[in-house]
Write a protein that holds these residues in place. Structure first.
Motif, PDB file in Angstrom:
ATOM      1  N   TRP A 143      38.890  39.792  51.763  1.00  0.00           N
ATOM      2  CA  TRP A 143      40.087  39.592  50.975  1.00  0.00           C
ATOM      3  C   TRP A 143      39.759  38.468  50.246  1.00  0.00           C
ATOM      4  N   ILE A 144      40.026  38.339  48.791  1.00  0.00           N
ATOM      5  CA  ILE A 144      40.073  37.326  48.103  1.00  0.00           C
ATOM      6  C   ILE A 144      41.427  37.082  47.526  1.00  0.00           C
ATOM      7  N   LYS A 145      41.967  35.584  47.804  1.00  0.00           N
ATOM      8  CA  LYS A 145      43.472  35.313  47.825  1.00  0.00           C
ATOM      9  C   LYS A 145      43.373  34.392  46.484  1.00  0.00           C
ATOM     10  N   PHE A 146      43.907  34.546  45.466  1.00  0.00           N
ATOM     11  CA  PHE A 146      44.164  33.635  44.307  1.00  0.00           C
ATOM     12  C   PHE A 146      45.364  33.067  44.204  1.00  0.00           C
ATOM     13  N   VAL A 147      45.050  31.799  44.479  1.00  0.00           N
ATOM     14  CA  VAL A 147      46.207  30.671  45.033  1.00  0.00           C
ATOM     15  C   VAL A 147      46.815  30.328  43.576  1.00  0.00           C
ATOM     16  N   LEU A 148      48.120  30.543  43.525  1.00  0.00           N
ATOM     17  CA  LEU A 148      48.581  30.314  41.927  1.00  0.00           C
ATOM     18  C   LEU A 148      50.054  29.331  42.100  1.00  0.00           C
ATOM     19  N   HIS A 149      50.066  28.554  41.329  1.00  0.00           N
ATOM     20  CA  HIS A 149      51.231  27.739  41.142  1.00  0.00           C
ATOM     21  C   HIS A 149      52.484  28.406  40.498  1.00  0.00           C
ATOM     22  N   PHE A 150      51.953  29.075  39.131  1.00  0.00           N
ATOM     23  CA  PHE A 150      52.871  29.719  38.361  1.00  0.00           C
ATOM     24  C   PHE A 150      52.811  31.480  38.046  1.00  0.00           C
ATOM     25  N   PRO A 151      53.541  32.003  37.928  1.00  0.00           N
ATOM     26  CA  PRO A 151      53.406  33.553  37.693  1.00  0.00           C
ATOM     27  C   PRO A 151      52.617  33.843  36.300  1.00  0.00           C
ATOM     28  N   SER A 152      52.374  32.787  35.461  1.00  0.00           N
ATOM     29  CA  SER A 152      51.833  32.900  34.265  1.00  0.00           C
ATOM     30  C   SER A 152      50.406  32.939  34.407  1.00  0.00           C
ATOM     31  N   GLN A 153      50.016  32.466  35.455  1.00  0.00           N
ATOM     32  CA  GLN A 153      48.441  32.456  35.517  1.00  0.00           C
ATOM     33  C   GLN A 153      47.933  33.690  36.070  1.00  0.00           C
ATOM     34  N   ILE A 154      48.604  34.679  36.240  1.00  0.00           N
ATOM     35  CA  ILE A 154      48.175  36.175  36.469  1.00  0.00           C
ATOM     36  C   ILE A 154      47.232  36.449  35.360  1.00  0.00           C
ATOM     37  N   ASN A 155      47.335  36.461  34.337  1.00  0.00           N
ATOM     38  CA  ASN A 155      46.523  36.548  33.120  1.00  0.00           C
ATOM     39  C   ASN A 155      45.005  36.278  33.368  1.00  0.00           C
ATOM     40  N   GLU A 156      44.941  34.965  33.773  1.00  0.00           N
ATOM     41  CA  GLU A 156      43.630  34.495  34.021  1.00  0.00           C
ATOM     42  C   GLU A 156      42.961  34.973  35.178  1.00  0.00           C
ATOM     43  N   VAL A 157      43.904  35.311  36.372  1.00  0.00           N
ATOM     44  CA  VAL A 157      43.181  36.242  37.634  1.00  0.00           C
ATOM     45  C   VAL A 157      42.685  37.444  37.152  1.00  0.00           C
ATOM     46  N   LEU A 158      43.387  38.225  36.251  1.00  0.00           N
ATOM     47  CA  LEU A 158      42.824  39.466  35.867  1.00  0.00           C
ATOM     48  C   LEU A 158      41.365  39.477  35.302  1.00  0.00           C
ATOM     49  N   ASP A 159      40.984  38.392  34.506  1.00  0.00           N
ATOM     50  CA  ASP A 159      39.630  38.080  33.867  1.00  0.00           C
ATOM     51  C   ASP A 159      38.677  37.920  35.092  1.00  0.00           C
ATOM     52  N   ILE A 160      39.278  37.032  35.877  1.00  0.00           N
ATOM     53  CA  ILE A 160      38.253  36.540  37.072  1.00  0.00           C
ATOM     54  C   ILE A 160      37.807  37.833  37.757  1.00  0.00           C
ATOM     55  N   LYS A 161      38.940  38.458  38.290  1.00  0.00           N
ATOM     56  CA  LYS A 161      38.842  39.792  39.064  1.00  0.00           C
ATOM     57  C   LYS A 161      37.783  40.689  38.527  1.00  0.00           C
ATOM     58  N   ASN A 162      38.069  41.188  37.203  1.00  0.00           N
ATOM     59  CA  ASN A 162      37.225  41.972  36.673  1.00  0.00           C
ATOM     60  C   ASN A 162      35.765  41.296  36.459  1.00  0.00           C
ATOM     61  N   LYS A 163      35.394  39.964  36.444  1.00  0.00           N
ATOM     62  CA  LYS A 163      34.349  39.561  36.756  1.00  0.00           C
ATOM     63  C   LYS A 163      33.518  39.757  37.942  1.00  0.00           C
ATOM     64  N   MET A 164      34.456  39.647  39.059  1.00  0.00           N
ATOM     65  CA  MET A 164      34.002  39.897  40.463  1.00  0.00           C
ATOM     66  C   MET A 164      33.462  41.326  40.565  1.00  0.00           C
ATOM     67  N   VAL A 165      34.289  42.281  40.216  1.00  0.00           N
ATOM     68  CA  VAL A 165      34.221  43.876  40.223  1.00  0.00           C
ATOM     69  C   VAL A 165      32.842  44.096  39.703  1.00  0.00           C
ATOM     70  N   ASP A 166      32.684  43.318  38.358  1.00  0.00           N
ATOM     71  CA  ASP A 166      31.044  43.498  37.854  1.00  0.00           C
ATOM     72  C   ASP A 166      30.000  43.022  38.610  1.00  0.00           C
ATOM     73  N   MET A 167      30.538  42.056  39.537  1.00  0.00           N
ATOM     74  CA  MET A 167      29.291  41.772  40.323  1.00  0.00           C
ATOM     75  C   MET A 167      28.991  42.390  41.519  1.00  0.00           C
ATOM     76  N   SER A 168      29.884  43.570  41.833  1.00  0.00           N
ATOM     77  CA  SER A 168      29.940  44.561  43.017  1.00  0.00           C
ATOM     78  C   SER A 168      30.681  44.074  44.023  1.00  0.00           C
ATOM     79  N   CYS A 169      31.731  43.211  43.819  1.00  0.00           N
ATOM     80  CA  CYS A 169      32.431  42.956  44.917  1.00  0.00           C
ATOM     81  C   CYS A 169      33.351  43.963  45.198  1.00  0.00           C
ATOM     82  N   LYS A 170      33.523  44.293  46.436  1.00  0.00           N
ATOM     83  CA  LYS A 170      34.390  45.275  47.185  1.00  0.00           C
ATOM     84  C   LYS A 170      35.333  44.857  47.838  1.00  0.00           C
ATOM     85  N   ALA A 171      35.663  43.503  47.716  1.00  0.00           N
ATOM     86  CA  ALA A 171      36.932  43.193  48.736  1.00  0.00           C
ATOM     87  C   ALA A 171      38.229  43.499  48.030  1.00  0.00           C
TER      88      ALA A 171
END
Length: 216
Positions: A143-171
């Motif tokens: 699992w990867i847990k994105f620790v967030l202070h505010f719901p508005s940070q979800i937009n940033e999370v999506l970009d990071i997650k897509n980068k991880m998937v491009d790196m072959s992350c299967k978590a």
């Protein structure tokens, strides 16, 4: 090893062996980050722990008679003998989850071990310290847990997650809101709405169940 405490409880966090399952916590002392929202700040400083031998740890774990162990901290990967402990637990047929802050590289061999579920934080305020090489080798048991202070940070999370998937992350992926007095139904709904809006259907929301039932 520097150990703060060993105790029985439930896994309040997501992991590959189910959230809310019974487990034995082995909490190490010392951390290389200083998150102000940390729920175990007493474990950040290694001076708060005591020196335990591997045998002492194993003897205590065996006394508690639960077949699942959660290794956490502090930051457990700072302990020089951590992989010796993990190997001994595997020899004793324990299922293991390891909670780590994502800054320290994990040897690929250990990421591939089927009876270990790795739970890596991704802390937005420490992005420059996150070890991206770890994410490349994570598997569906992890699992990867994105620790967030505010719901508005979800937009940033999506970009990071897509980068991880491009790196072959299967978590698996989780949003983990920082627990505080404002984390009530209305704010949790905002996290839900954010995931729906961005079609992030492969995420779960990690609500740290141990906080709601007032156990460690």
């Amino acid at each position: 090893m520097r150990i703060v405490e060993i105790f029985q409880s439930i896994d309040g966090e997501v992991n590959g062996f189910f959230q809310a399952g019974l487990t034995i916590f082995v909490r190490t002392a010392g951390c290389n980050l200083s998150c102000d929202y940390c729920d175990t700040q007493y474990a950040q400083n290694e001076s708060n722990g005591n020196n335990w031998t591997i045998k002492q740890i194993l003897d205590r774990v065996c006394e508690l008679q639960i077949p699942k162990v959660t290794i956490t901290g502090g930051e457990p990967l700072l302990q020089s003998d951590i992989y010796i402990l993990i190997n001994r637990l595997l020899e004793l047929k324990y299922k293991i989850s390891v909670e780590t802050n994502g800054t320290i590289q994990i040897p690929k061999y250990w990421l591939e071990e089927k009876n270990i579920s790795w739970i890596l934080d991704y802390k937005l305020q420490y992005q420059e310290k996150m070890n991206e090489e770890n994410y490349r080798y994570l598997l569906p048991k992890d699992w990867i847990k994105f620790v967030l202070h505010f719901p508005s940070q979800i937009n940033e999370v999506l970009d990071i997650k897509n980068k991880m998937v491009d790196m072959s992350c299967k978590a698996n992926f989780a949003i983990s809101p920082v627990f505080n007095n404002n984390l009530k139904g209305k704010e949790i709904q905002q996290y839900i709405d954010g995931l729906i809006k961005l079609k992030m259907f492969d995420f779960v929301i990690n609500l740290q169940l141990h906080k709601f039932i007032n156990v460690k």
